[in-house]
Enzyme design. Sequence first.
Site, PDB file in Angstrom:
ATOM      1  N   ARG A  55      19.137  22.570  22.909  1.00  9.17           N
ATOM      2  CA  ARG A  55      20.126  23.549  22.465  1.00  9.17           C
ATOM      3  C   ARG A  55      19.474  24.921  22.350  1.00  9.17           C
ATOM      4  O   ARG A  55      18.255  25.043  22.273  1.00  9.17           O
ATOM      5  CB  ARG A  55      20.742  23.120  21.145  1.00  9.17           C
ATOM      6  N   LYS A  69      27.478  25.984  12.718  1.00  2.96           N
ATOM      7  CA  LYS A  69      28.860  26.238  12.315  1.00  2.96           C
ATOM      8  C   LYS A  69      28.970  26.348  10.796  1.00  2.96           C
ATOM      9  O   LYS A  69      29.667  27.205  10.276  1.00  2.96           O
ATOM     10  CB  LYS A  69      29.745  25.083  12.793  1.00  2.96           C
ATOM     11  N   GLU A 114      34.724  20.817  19.927  1.00  2.17           N
ATOM     12  CA  GLU A 114      35.648  20.337  18.916  1.00  2.17           C
ATOM     13  C   GLU A 114      36.376  21.581  18.421  1.00  2.17           C
ATOM     14  O   GLU A 114      35.711  22.562  18.072  1.00  2.17           O
ATOM     15  CB  GLU A 114      34.821  19.724  17.789  1.00  2.17           C
TER      16      GLU A 114
HETATM   17  P1  ATP Z   1      29.588  20.497  15.400  1.00  7.62           P
HETATM   18  O1  ATP Z   1      29.471  19.283  16.284  1.00  7.62           O
HETATM   19  O2  ATP Z   1      28.607  20.577  14.295  1.00  7.62           O
HETATM   20  O3  ATP Z   1      30.973  20.795  14.976  1.00  7.62           O
HETATM   21  P2  ATP Z   1      28.730  21.927  17.726  1.00  7.62           P
HETATM   22  O4  ATP Z   1      27.986  23.215  17.696  1.00  7.62           O
HETATM   23  O5  ATP Z   1      28.109  20.731  18.316  1.00  7.62           O
HETATM   24  O6  ATP Z   1      29.167  21.736  16.256  1.00  7.62           O
HETATM   25  P3  ATP Z   1      30.924  21.488  19.525  1.00  7.62           P
HETATM   26  O7  ATP Z   1      32.262  22.096  19.472  1.00  7.62           O
HETATM   27  O8  ATP Z   1      30.833  20.030  19.400  1.00  7.62           O
HETATM   28  O9  ATP Z   1      30.111  22.206  18.388  1.00  7.62           O
HETATM   29  O10 ATP Z   1      30.131  21.986  20.800  1.00  7.62           O
HETATM   30  C1  ATP Z   1      30.664  22.038  22.092  1.00  7.62           C
HETATM   31  C2  ATP Z   1      29.572  21.987  23.099  1.00  7.62           C
HETATM   32  O11 ATP Z   1      28.686  23.069  22.929  1.00  7.62           O
HETATM   33  C3  ATP Z   1      28.769  20.709  22.976  1.00  7.62           C
HETATM   34  O12 ATP Z   1      28.696  20.111  24.257  1.00  7.62           O
HETATM   35  C4  ATP Z   1      27.427  21.159  22.503  1.00  7.62           C
HETATM   36  O13 ATP Z   1      26.421  20.419  23.106  1.00  7.62           O
HETATM   37  C5  ATP Z   1      27.350  22.611  22.939  1.00  7.62           C
HETATM   38  N1  ATP Z   1      26.537  23.377  21.998  1.00  7.62           N
HETATM   39  C6  ATP Z   1      26.756  23.578  20.696  1.00  7.62           C
HETATM   40  N2  ATP Z   1      25.761  24.297  20.136  1.00  7.62           N
HETATM   41  C7  ATP Z   1      24.890  24.587  21.131  1.00  7.62           C
HETATM   42  C8  ATP Z   1      23.643  25.303  21.199  1.00  7.62           C
HETATM   43  N3  ATP Z   1      23.099  25.878  20.129  1.00  7.62           N
HETATM   44  N4  ATP Z   1      23.037  25.379  22.412  1.00  7.62           N
HETATM   45  C9  ATP Z   1      23.578  24.817  23.493  1.00  7.62           C
HETATM   46  N5  ATP Z   1      24.725  24.124  23.492  1.00  7.62           N
HETATM   47  C10 ATP Z   1      25.381  24.000  22.336  1.00  7.62           C
HETATM   48 MG    MG Z   2      29.324  18.742  18.361  1.00 10.25          MG
END
Ligand code: ATP
Ligand code: MG
Length: 589
Positions: free
Chosen positions: A296, A306, A61
């Site tokens: 994760r 975030k 996102e």
């Molecule tokens: P949010 O959804 O709270 O804004 P997010 O960390 O999920 O934050 P995204 O931009 O949705 O952010 O993440 C993009 C991709 O990165 C997603 O497919 C997510 O699964 C992966 N991702 C995010 N954080 C991690 C992590 N700590 N370890 C592995 N993959 C991650």
């Molecule tokens: Mg996310």
Amino acid sequence: MNKPADAAAAHVTNFIRNAIDADLAAGKYASRTWGGAPGTAAAHAGAPPDPAKIRTRFPPEPNGYLHFGHAKSICLNFGLARDYGGVCHMRFDDTNPEKEEQEYVDSILAAVRWLGFGWTANGTEHLYHASDYFDAMYQAAEHLVTSGHAYVDEQSAEELRAARGTLTEHGQDSPWRGRPPAESLARLREMREGKHADGSMVLRAKIDMASPNINLRDPAIYRIKRATHHRTGDAWCIYPMYTYAHPIEDALEQITHSICTLEFEDQRPFYDWLLARLAEGGLLAKPLPQQLEFARLNLTYVVLSKRKLIQLVDEGHVDSWDDPRLPTLVGARRRGYTPEGFRLFAERIGVSKSDSWIDYSLLEECMREHLNEVAPRRIAVLDPLKLIIDNYPGDAEEQCLAPNHPQKPELGKRPVPFSRELWIEREDFMEAPAKGFFRLYPGNKVRLRYGFVIECTGCDKDASGAVAAVHCNYYADSKSGTPGSDTYKVKGNIHWLSAKHAFECEVRLFDRLFRVPHPGAGERDFLLDINPEAKKTIRAQLEPALKQAQPEERFQFERHGYFVADLKDSEAGAPVFNRAVTLKDSWQK
Ligand code: ATP
Ligand code: MG
């Protein structure tokens, strides 16, 4: 597609690779066609077979900067596509208009490229945006309504919440659940035309209010929200919910393996339900994508949320998003961490189905391993103390030869000037030596690395009693590399720089951002765990050859660690250095 240098590396297998192997062996995706661009069933029907064996995607996102957790996901998704003759799509999941910005989009693309991956395959750029599919998503919603699988609910937000039930109690059917499809369709169109207030009604999937899985209790799929979107502007006043949008994005793009983190496991039944309904209706091509969940990345001594990262930046606990102390990829780049180090790290940690913590020292070890390979050696004195060689002529100077990389003799040696007054590390001298101290103290001999053997004769002190300069005599026939020099046997070996040739330079020594492995564990405020020593700025003396260092050029400063010329603050002929990582792990003890 861009192929990083480690493309041919052997891979440890894992449950995702096993699933892909099984799918390929069973020919699960063999019948897929690819119409050249994402689209509904009609766009792919009759098109040639998909040249990509598998399709994965990285779907951030655009609401913030990428962190080390994202690096795991990037290496996984792009790495699988690379290894299986597939394609990984770069997709912005921009369905939430309020928090998204172009600045984040640009920074995310740069970070993925920096990690060594690309999204162009066979001349096609696979860069997509969820917002490109708003029309298709809306058409799908109308289809669900007309086929009796969705309805417009006019209850208030409170009423919706109250009727949802709990983990132990099932939900209550909405009074609007039984309304005729034609009536829901008319309302949905009014919603789209802006005839209703934000929050006054929602479109819901019609599944099962008694399901033990709360996500199947008629989840909302469209809401009214008057917000300007960074790409579609004011074209829409209704926006799809993430859980509705994501499966459709995957299906339109013909993704085979949709890999996400474990918290989405409970969403998988809805993912499958939705795509099955749309495929039945002929809107989506089969075979449908499948969701696979992995753990994760949780890393000690940092935070990867975030929300917490935003707090650290907004409240000024760090200087900016690219502060080298932050676990963001822009921060890591300035710190001197390398893409190769991250890829090695991703390979080492692997993927699993259960949550665990990875120790930060593993990441540092991966960076060290790569930097050791590529970083030329240079000399720096971080805490300079004057050393005067009393029997060396005041106006004389000569060159010593220092290897550029001890494990790579082919990289040769460089001249390092030598003269009567040198800089040495303050900690390499002790007036009254502690037990086991083999470096400089009155009466002791050491070798000046790549230079001469010297014998300490004493020191000068300033008014406060602090050591101001150390005195010694040198042995003219002891120069390293000259015949007979090895007849001198000494225990200590210290580094040095000629004072009149060295230059003074700003150097930043970074350490872990938090003092404890699990910042904010329990109910504790994570800010209380910040390591106040995580950044130290010093004035060091560096060897003349470093003066021309280019931004992002990396070196090993002998005995001190790996350093990089700062990307932002270095100027031509006036670099500033950041320490990426020390030579050894100092946290394990
Ligand atoms: P949010 O959804 O709270 O804004 P997010 O960390 O999920 O934050 P995204 O931009 O949705 O952010 O993440 C993009 C991709 O990165 C997603 O497919 C997510 O699964 C992966 N991702 C995010 N954080 C991690 C992590 N700590 N370890 C592995 N993959 C991650
Ligand atoms: Mg996310």
